[in-house]
Design an enzyme around this catalytic site. Structure first.
Site, PDB file in Angstrom:
ATOM      1  N   CYS A   1      -2.303  10.004   8.054  1.00 30.22           N
ATOM      2  CA  CYS A   1      -2.413   8.220   7.819  1.00 30.22           C
ATOM      3  C   CYS A   1      -0.450   8.046   7.142  1.00 30.22           C
ATOM      4  O   CYS A   1       0.241   8.411   8.060  1.00 30.22           O
ATOM      5  CB  CYS A   1      -2.549   8.483   6.119  1.00 30.22           C
ATOM      6  SG  CYS A   1      -3.183   6.905   5.333  1.00 30.22           S
TER       7      CYS A   1
ATOM      8  N   ARG B   1       0.901  -0.945   0.153  1.00 27.64           N
ATOM      9  CA  ARG B   1      -0.016   0.295  -0.104  1.00 27.64           C
ATOM     10  C   ARG B   1       0.744   1.166   0.420  1.00 27.64           C
ATOM     11  O   ARG B   1       2.379   1.082   0.149  1.00 27.64           O
ATOM     12  CB  ARG B   1      -1.324   0.601   1.359  1.00 27.64           C
ATOM     13  CG  ARG B   1       0.174  -0.466   2.727  1.00 27.64           C
ATOM     14  CD  ARG B   1      -1.083   0.315   3.580  1.00 27.64           C
ATOM     15  NE  ARG B   1      -0.669   1.778   3.688  1.00 27.64           N
ATOM     16  CZ  ARG B   1      -0.393   2.785   3.949  1.00 27.64           C
ATOM     17  NH1 ARG B   1       1.195   1.906   4.523  1.00 27.64           N
ATOM     18  NH2 ARG B   1      -0.350   4.449   3.572  1.00 27.64           N
ATOM     19  N   GLY B   2       0.215   2.437  -0.535  1.00 30.76           N
ATOM     20  CA  GLY B   2       1.310   3.529   0.097  1.00 30.76           C
ATOM     21  C   GLY B   2       1.313   4.093  -2.379  1.00 30.76           C
ATOM     22  O   GLY B   2       1.396   2.762  -2.751  1.00 30.76           O
ATOM     23  N   ALA B   3       1.103   5.169  -2.570  1.00 32.93           N
ATOM     24  CA  ALA B   3       0.566   5.326  -3.071  1.00 32.93           C
ATOM     25  C   ALA B   3       2.126   5.282  -4.383  1.00 32.93           C
ATOM     26  O   ALA B   3       1.700   4.859  -5.318  1.00 32.93           O
ATOM     27  CB  ALA B   3       0.394   7.126  -3.734  1.00 32.93           C
ATOM     28  N   GLY B   4       3.020   5.905  -4.077  1.00 32.45           N
ATOM     29  CA  GLY B   4       4.006   5.754  -4.932  1.00 32.45           C
ATOM     30  C   GLY B   4       4.662   4.033  -4.156  1.00 32.45           C
ATOM     31  O   GLY B   4       4.936   3.340  -5.354  1.00 32.45           O
TER      32      GLY B   4
ATOM     33  N   ASN C   1      -6.229  12.386  -1.076  1.00 32.65           N
ATOM     34  CA  ASN C   1      -5.413  11.269  -0.703  1.00 32.65           C
ATOM     35  C   ASN C   1      -6.288  11.016   0.931  1.00 32.65           C
ATOM     36  O   ASN C   1      -7.876  11.061  -0.057  1.00 32.65           O
ATOM     37  CB  ASN C   1      -4.517  12.825   0.096  1.00 32.65           C
ATOM     38  CG  ASN C   1      -3.315  12.059   1.545  1.00 32.65           C
ATOM     39  OD1 ASN C   1      -2.812  11.316   0.148  1.00 32.65           O
ATOM     40  ND2 ASN C   1      -3.344  12.634   2.325  1.00 32.65           N
ATOM     41  N   LYS C   2      -5.954  10.364   1.721  1.00 31.58           N
ATOM     42  CA  LYS C   2      -6.395   9.599   1.997  1.00 31.58           C
ATOM     43  C   LYS C   2      -7.806  10.359   3.184  1.00 31.58           C
ATOM     44  O   LYS C   2      -7.676  11.806   3.106  1.00 31.58           O
ATOM     45  CB  LYS C   2      -5.280   9.221   3.247  1.00 31.58           C
ATOM     46  CG  LYS C   2      -5.986   7.920   4.522  1.00 31.58           C
ATOM     47  CD  LYS C   2      -6.592   7.228   4.191  1.00 31.58           C
ATOM     48  CE  LYS C   2      -5.334   6.591   3.356  1.00 31.58           C
ATOM     49  NZ  LYS C   2      -6.592   4.968   2.638  1.00 31.58           N
TER      50      LYS C   2
ATOM     51  N   ASP D   1      -2.050  10.976  -3.615  1.00 29.00           N
ATOM     52  CA  ASP D   1      -2.669   9.739  -4.408  1.00 29.00           C
ATOM     53  C   ASP D   1      -2.847   9.627  -5.288  1.00 29.00           C
ATOM     54  O   ASP D   1      -2.247   9.468  -6.178  1.00 29.00           O
ATOM     55  CB  ASP D   1      -4.322   9.112  -3.269  1.00 29.00           C
ATOM     56  CG  ASP D   1      -3.992   7.897  -2.308  1.00 29.00           C
ATOM     57  OD1 ASP D   1      -3.422   7.127  -2.498  1.00 29.00           O
ATOM     58  OD2 ASP D   1      -3.853   8.869  -1.029  1.00 29.00           O
TER      59      ASP D   1
ATOM     60  N   ARG E   1      -6.617  -1.664  -7.544  1.00 31.79           N
ATOM     61  CA  ARG E   1      -6.648   0.355  -6.759  1.00 31.79           C
ATOM     62  C   ARG E   1      -6.984   1.646  -8.006  1.00 31.79           C
ATOM     63  O   ARG E   1      -6.149   1.765  -8.341  1.00 31.79           O
ATOM     64  CB  ARG E   1      -6.180   0.187  -5.365  1.00 31.79           C
ATOM     65  CG  ARG E   1      -6.046  -0.815  -4.346  1.00 31.79           C
ATOM     66  CD  ARG E   1      -5.531  -0.203  -3.513  1.00 31.79           C
ATOM     67  NE  ARG E   1      -5.913   0.713  -2.544  1.00 31.79           N
ATOM     68  CZ  ARG E   1      -5.622   1.373  -1.150  1.00 31.79           C
ATOM     69  NH1 ARG E   1      -4.052   1.316  -1.095  1.00 31.79           N
ATOM     70  NH2 ARG E   1      -6.487   2.214  -0.813  1.00 31.79           N
TER      71      ARG E   1
ATOM     72  N   LYS F   1       2.716  11.615  -8.994  1.00 33.20           N
ATOM     73  CA  LYS F   1       1.166  11.313  -9.110  1.00 33.20           C
ATOM     74  C   LYS F   1       0.363  12.434  -9.469  1.00 33.20           C
ATOM     75  O   LYS F   1      -1.348  12.902  -8.697  1.00 33.20           O
ATOM     76  CB  LYS F   1       0.730  12.098  -7.347  1.00 33.20           C
ATOM     77  CG  LYS F   1       1.574   9.836  -6.486  1.00 33.20           C
ATOM     78  CD  LYS F   1       1.879  10.711  -4.866  1.00 33.20           C
ATOM     79  CE  LYS F   1       2.631   9.003  -4.507  1.00 33.20           C
ATOM     80  NZ  LYS F   1       3.628   9.325  -3.396  1.00 33.20           N
TER      81      LYS F   1
HETATM   82  P1  RI2 Z   1       3.349   7.703  -0.372  1.00 34.23           P
HETATM   83  C1  RI2 Z   1      -1.601   6.021   1.360  1.00 34.23           C
HETATM   84  O1  RI2 Z   1      -2.608   5.261   0.763  1.00 34.23           O
HETATM   85  C2  RI2 Z   1      -1.883   7.814   2.071  1.00 34.23           C
HETATM   86  O2  RI2 Z   1      -3.348   7.888   1.035  1.00 34.23           O
HETATM   87  C3  RI2 Z   1      -0.941   8.468   2.023  1.00 34.23           C
HETATM   88  O3  RI2 Z   1      -0.658   9.813   1.970  1.00 34.23           O
HETATM   89  C4  RI2 Z   1      -0.379   7.905   0.260  1.00 34.23           C
HETATM   90  O4  RI2 Z   1      -1.259   6.892   0.030  1.00 34.23           O
HETATM   91  C5  RI2 Z   1       0.629   8.897  -0.431  1.00 34.23           C
HETATM   92  O5  RI2 Z   1       1.074   7.183   0.424  1.00 34.23           O
HETATM   93  P2  RI2 Z   1      -2.995   3.736   0.862  1.00 34.23           P
HETATM   94  O6  RI2 Z   1      -2.410   2.709   0.239  1.00 34.23           O
HETATM   95  O7  RI2 Z   1       3.073   7.668  -1.499  1.00 34.23           O
HETATM   96  O8  RI2 Z   1      -2.458   3.490   2.176  1.00 34.23           O
HETATM   97  O9  RI2 Z   1       3.307   9.262   0.419  1.00 34.23           O
HETATM   98  O10 RI2 Z   1      -4.584   4.131   1.095  1.00 34.23           O
HETATM   99  O11 RI2 Z   1       3.808   6.868   0.813  1.00 34.23           O
END
Ligand code: RI2
Length: 332
Positions: free
Chosen positions: A152, A43-46, A231-232, A221, A86, A257
């Site tokens: 988040c 998880r996490g957009a990156g 974003n979250k 995101d 997703r 993004k």
């Molecule tokens: P980075 C997360 O989504 C959060 O919304 C967070 O702000 C975003 O990804 C960006 O994450 P989720 O996968 O790329 O927890 O900065 O739903 O790590």
């Protein structure tokens, strides 16, 4: 209920929750990676963008067969499988597009394979490099003695905070719990491990704590052509509270993004996840509906700056960078 310009998407599979993973070696097949993204093991957009790109690199590397037409069909299916995991973070789409770019022009499987593997490596390298650059630039916006709030679990926001601390700045951080997945627990663990003075707050404590917060740093995101931030869920509450308290609100994000689709008017789909993430069976009467949107939208006017690898941008300059990076292919 959702505003009319937000499209809610329901995931199709069962969801495994509350195990709070934050690192998972990828090296899986396309199907395995898509499933891990769907169930949030990755998880996490990156991170999902790099995982999707790596999975396509592995797909090309292990592809058996020499029929280029067949390869293109299989590649498209693989890309679609990753993209279906997703819906909201455009990082996934941009990562996939970068990885397969040019493969349709290659005339042999070997050439297409090489191109995809190279693209995948380049995407992952440039993604990690962008994160370092954002951390370096963003840390300059943190002063000695600052009290920071984050939401988040954003690797980009955390990178900025950790870099400021590494430079010797004395900082304190408030991190939101981020119901229902509670990614805030990952955040406080990461910050505490780095030695940073960290306090966990429940999401509804944001306005109270904003009174003594100096700056807010969050991730992204998706960023739209109008400079709006997706974003979250709960991010817009932080932004509104920050605006009311005259606290600068920064979004730390790589430019992949940024969503070129929004130039052409596309609406960012907001994922809605399963009820079981919010309540357990028997918690509430069966007649009660549960609404569980994963992301929200913060209008540009609440965002002081986007901190990107291209520098500190105003929301109004997002469009220009988007055109520079992605062009504009108008759909007629
Ligand atoms: P980075 C997360 O989504 C959060 O919304 C967070 O702000 C975003 O990804 C960006 O994450 P989720 O996968 O790329 O927890 O900065 O739903 O790590």
């Amino acid at each position: 209920m959702p505003a009319s310009d937000i499209r809610i998407i329901q995931p199709s599979s069962d969801i495994h929750i509350f195990n709070l993973p934050h690192y998972c070696p990828v090296n899986g097949t396309v199907d395995e990676t898509a499933q891990k993204i769907r169930d949030m093991t990755i998880r996490g957009a990156g991170r999902i963008a790099r995982a999707g790109s790596e999975a396509l690199g592995d797909f090309a590397r292990s592809y058996k067969g020499n029929d280029i037409d067949r390869f293109r069909e299989d590649l498209k299916k693989a890309a679609d499988t990753i993209l279906s995991s997703r819906p909201t973070a455009v990082s996934l789409l941009n990562g996939v597009n970068y990885t397969i770019k040019g493969a349709d022009r290659e005339e042999s499987v070997d050439a297409a394979r090489e191109l995809i593997i190279r693209n995948s490596e380049l995407f992952c390298e440039s993604s990690l490099k962008a994160a370092e650059t954002v951390a370096r630039i963003g840390a300059k916006r943190i002063a000695d003695g600052d009290v920071i709030m984050t939401h988040c679990n954003s690797s980009m926001a955390i990178g900025v905070i950790k870099e400021a601390f590494r430079q010797g700045k004395d900082i304190r951080v408030y991190a939101t719990e981020s119901r229902p997945w509670r990614q805030g627990l990952i955040t406080v663990r990461q910050l505490a491990e780095a030695g940073i003075d960290t306090t966990l707050i429940i999401d509804s404590a944001v306005r109270t704590v904003m009174e003594w917060t100096d700056k807010v740093f969050v991730g992204a995101d998706t960023v739209t052509s109008q400079g709006y931030l997706v974003n979250k869920i709960g991010t817009s509450q932080l932004a509104l509270s920050a605006d009311e308290a005259r606290v600068p609100f920064y979004c730390c994000t790589e430019t992949y993004k940024f969503s070129p689709l929004t130039i052409d008017g596309d609406i960012v789909p907001i994922e809605e996840r399963d009820v079981s993430e919010v309540v357990s069976p028997g918690d509430i009467p069966g007649s009660v509906k549960v609404f569980n949107p994963v992301f929200d939208t913060t209008p540009a006017k609440y965002i002081d700056a986007y901190i990107t690898e291209e520098g500190v941008l105003s929301p109004g300059s997002v469009y220009g960078i988007m055109i520079e990076k992605f062009g504009y292919n108008r759909k007629e």
